[in-house]
Write a protein that holds these residues in place. Structure first.
Motif, PDB file in Angstrom:
ATOM      1  N   PRO A  53      15.964  13.033  -4.962  1.00  0.00           N
ATOM      2  CA  PRO A  53      16.646  11.796  -5.261  1.00  0.00           C
ATOM      3  C   PRO A  53      15.382  11.384  -6.256  1.00  0.00           C
ATOM      4  N   THR A  54      15.976  10.408  -7.049  1.00  0.00           N
ATOM      5  CA  THR A  54      15.119   9.861  -8.138  1.00  0.00           C
ATOM      6  C   THR A  54      13.804   9.118  -7.510  1.00  0.00           C
ATOM      7  N   GLU A  55      14.337   8.302  -6.670  1.00  0.00           N
ATOM      8  CA  GLU A  55      13.054   7.377  -6.217  1.00  0.00           C
ATOM      9  C   GLU A  55      12.883   7.382  -4.682  1.00  0.00           C
ATOM     10  N   CYS A  56      12.074   7.504  -4.133  1.00  0.00           N
ATOM     11  CA  CYS A  56      11.839   7.528  -2.694  1.00  0.00           C
ATOM     12  C   CYS A  56      10.548   6.388  -2.320  1.00  0.00           C
ATOM     13  N   ALA A  57      10.898   5.679  -1.217  1.00  0.00           N
ATOM     14  CA  ALA A  57      10.111   4.616  -0.745  1.00  0.00           C
ATOM     15  C   ALA A  57       9.824   4.512   0.869  1.00  0.00           C
ATOM     16  N   PHE A  58       8.674   4.247   1.184  1.00  0.00           N
ATOM     17  CA  PHE A  58       8.649   4.045   2.755  1.00  0.00           C
ATOM     18  C   PHE A  58       7.454   2.925   2.947  1.00  0.00           C
ATOM     19  N   GLU A  59       7.791   2.393   4.153  1.00  0.00           N
ATOM     20  CA  GLU A  59       6.785   1.364   4.583  1.00  0.00           C
ATOM     21  C   GLU A  59       5.758   2.376   5.164  1.00  0.00           C
ATOM     22  N   ILE A  60       4.282   1.886   5.084  1.00  0.00           N
ATOM     23  CA  ILE A  60       3.296   2.691   5.487  1.00  0.00           C
ATOM     24  C   ILE A  60       2.251   1.549   6.354  1.00  0.00           C
ATOM     25  N   GLU A  61       1.654   2.171   7.327  1.00  0.00           N
ATOM     26  CA  GLU A  61       0.618   1.687   8.277  1.00  0.00           C
ATOM     27  C   GLU A  61      -0.295   2.596   8.543  1.00  0.00           C
ATOM     28  N   ALA A  62      -1.819   2.087   8.221  1.00  0.00           N
ATOM     29  CA  ALA A  62      -2.960   3.082   8.357  1.00  0.00           C
ATOM     30  C   ALA A  62      -4.010   2.441   9.050  1.00  0.00           C
ATOM     31  N   ALA A  63      -4.783   3.081  10.183  1.00  0.00           N
ATOM     32  CA  ALA A  63      -5.592   2.616  10.837  1.00  0.00           C
ATOM     33  C   ALA A  63      -6.735   3.399  10.507  1.00  0.00           C
ATOM     34  N   VAL A  64      -7.973   2.647  10.437  1.00  0.00           N
ATOM     35  CA  VAL A  64      -9.385   3.432  10.195  1.00  0.00           C
ATOM     36  C   VAL A  64      -9.570   3.855  11.677  1.00  0.00           C
ATOM     37  N   ALA A  65     -10.160   4.907  11.685  1.00  0.00           N
ATOM     38  CA  ALA A  65     -10.643   5.500  13.234  1.00  0.00           C
ATOM     39  C   ALA A  65     -12.275   5.569  13.357  1.00  0.00           C
ATOM     40  N   THR A  66     -12.833   5.759  12.075  1.00  0.00           N
ATOM     41  CA  THR A  66     -14.298   5.912  12.151  1.00  0.00           C
ATOM     42  C   THR A  66     -14.934   5.181  11.020  1.00  0.00           C
ATOM     43  N   GLY A  67     -16.163   4.947  11.027  1.00  0.00           N
ATOM     44  CA  GLY A  67     -16.878   4.043  10.111  1.00  0.00           C
ATOM     45  C   GLY A  67     -17.164   2.744  10.120  1.00  0.00           C
ATOM     46  N   ASP A  68     -17.646   2.272   9.248  1.00  0.00           N
ATOM     47  CA  ASP A  68     -17.775   0.506   9.305  1.00  0.00           C
ATOM     48  C   ASP A  68     -16.517  -0.149   9.444  1.00  0.00           C
ATOM     49  N   ASN A  69     -15.406   0.166   9.057  1.00  0.00           N
ATOM     50  CA  ASN A  69     -14.276  -0.445   9.163  1.00  0.00           C
ATOM     51  C   ASN A  69     -13.406  -0.028  10.342  1.00  0.00           C
ATOM     52  N   ALA A  70     -13.817   0.849  11.288  1.00  0.00           N
ATOM     53  CA  ALA A  70     -13.152   1.225  12.448  1.00  0.00           C
ATOM     54  C   ALA A  70     -12.268   0.002  12.954  1.00  0.00           C
ATOM     55  N   GLY A  71     -11.001   0.375  13.407  1.00  0.00           N
ATOM     56  CA  GLY A  71     -10.263  -0.486  13.899  1.00  0.00           C
ATOM     57  C   GLY A  71      -9.367  -1.313  12.744  1.00  0.00           C
ATOM     58  N   ALA A  72      -9.752  -1.423  11.552  1.00  0.00           N
ATOM     59  CA  ALA A  72      -8.999  -2.038  10.643  1.00  0.00           C
ATOM     60  C   ALA A  72      -7.788  -1.586  10.251  1.00  0.00           C
ATOM     61  N   VAL A  73      -6.746  -2.119  10.198  1.00  0.00           N
ATOM     62  CA  VAL A  73      -5.336  -1.832   9.845  1.00  0.00           C
ATOM     63  C   VAL A  73      -4.792  -2.329   8.620  1.00  0.00           C
ATOM     64  N   ALA A  74      -4.232  -1.426   7.855  1.00  0.00           N
ATOM     65  CA  ALA A  74      -3.467  -1.916   6.418  1.00  0.00           C
ATOM     66  C   ALA A  74      -1.977  -1.569   6.543  1.00  0.00           C
ATOM     67  N   ARG A  75      -1.450  -2.298   5.905  1.00  0.00           N
ATOM     68  CA  ARG A  75       0.312  -2.121   5.740  1.00  0.00           C
ATOM     69  C   ARG A  75       0.755  -2.342   4.391  1.00  0.00           C
ATOM     70  N   GLY A  76       1.626  -1.570   4.210  1.00  0.00           N
ATOM     71  CA  GLY A  76       2.148  -1.828   2.697  1.00  0.00           C
ATOM     72  C   GLY A  76       3.308  -0.960   2.485  1.00  0.00           C
ATOM     73  N   ARG A  77       3.768  -0.679   1.220  1.00  0.00           N
ATOM     74  CA  ARG A  77       4.895   0.261   0.771  1.00  0.00           C
ATOM     75  C   ARG A  77       4.282   1.303  -0.187  1.00  0.00           C
ATOM     76  N   VAL A  78       4.651   2.222  -0.013  1.00  0.00           N
ATOM     77  CA  VAL A  78       4.665   3.460  -0.938  1.00  0.00           C
ATOM     78  C   VAL A  78       5.822   3.745  -1.638  1.00  0.00           C
ATOM     79  N   SER A  79       5.763   3.903  -3.115  1.00  0.00           N
ATOM     80  CA  SER A  79       7.180   4.105  -3.766  1.00  0.00           C
ATOM     81  C   SER A  79       6.928   5.256  -4.784  1.00  0.00           C
ATOM     82  N   PHE A  80       7.625   6.411  -5.149  1.00  0.00           N
ATOM     83  CA  PHE A  80       7.286   7.261  -6.140  1.00  0.00           C
ATOM     84  C   PHE A  80       8.667   7.749  -6.628  1.00  0.00           C
TER      85      PHE A  80
END
Length: 168
Positions: free
Chosen positions: A51-78
């Motif tokens: 495919p020329t372009e691929c994209a997906f929604e992404i959700e990431a959760a920090v498990a260790t460190g100062d930001n443990a428990g933080a969740v980020a959401r967004g979209r990746v495309s390439f």
């Protein structure tokens, strides 16, 4: 004279060939096709089929460190290239400005490097349910911040091709 030689040679070859020889030759031919597919980068997918372009929604959760428990959401495309690397890679966070990313896909595996404004890249590794060159199915993996030592996990879902139709 040459036609008689060719005729004699083909008759001799036919007389010497057994079923075992024919099976062996067919097996070697099949093995050769499989190896040729592996050498191209990914079995079963012609490079022109990407495919020329691929994209997906992404959700990431920090498990260790100062930001443990933080969740980020967004979209990746390439744009996936024939040599399995990305061009025009972008991470568009739910909050904040879009960021550039680079990466590669190999079979079901994906590696991403998101370039953040603080010059600390976020490195993500993951595996898809299907070969990612098809831009189908979900993908998940782990990530790390080399500077802070934070680790976490992420998942990508609702993969879409360039036409905008979900393929999950």
């Amino acid at each position: 004279m040459e036609s008689k030689t060719l005729e004699r040679w083909s008759k001799e070859l036919a007389r010497r060939s057994s079923r075992r020889d024919m099976t062996k030759a067919a097996g070697m031919g099949g093995l050769g096709l499989i190896l040729a597919g592996l050498m191209r980068g990914q079995p079963g997918a012609a490079q022109g089929d990407l495919p020329t372009e691929c994209a997906f929604e992404i959700e990431a959760a920090v498990a260790t460190g100062d930001n443990a428990g933080a969740v980020a959401r967004g979209r990746v495309s390439f744009d996936l290239q024939n040599d399995w690397r990305f061009e025009n890679g972008r991470y568009e966070p739910e909050l904040g400005k879009p960021l550039d990313l680079i990466g590669t896909v190999r079979g079901n595996a994906i590696d991403l490097r998101i370039e953040r404004p603080d010059a600390r890249p976020m490195i993500l590794h993951g595996v898809g349910a299907f070969p990612l060159s098809t831009c189908v199915g979900d993908v998940a993996g782990s990530f790390g911040d080399l500077e802070t030592g934070e680790l976490g996990y992420w998942r990508g879902f609702d993969l879409v091709k360039g036409d905008g139709n979900a393929t999950t």
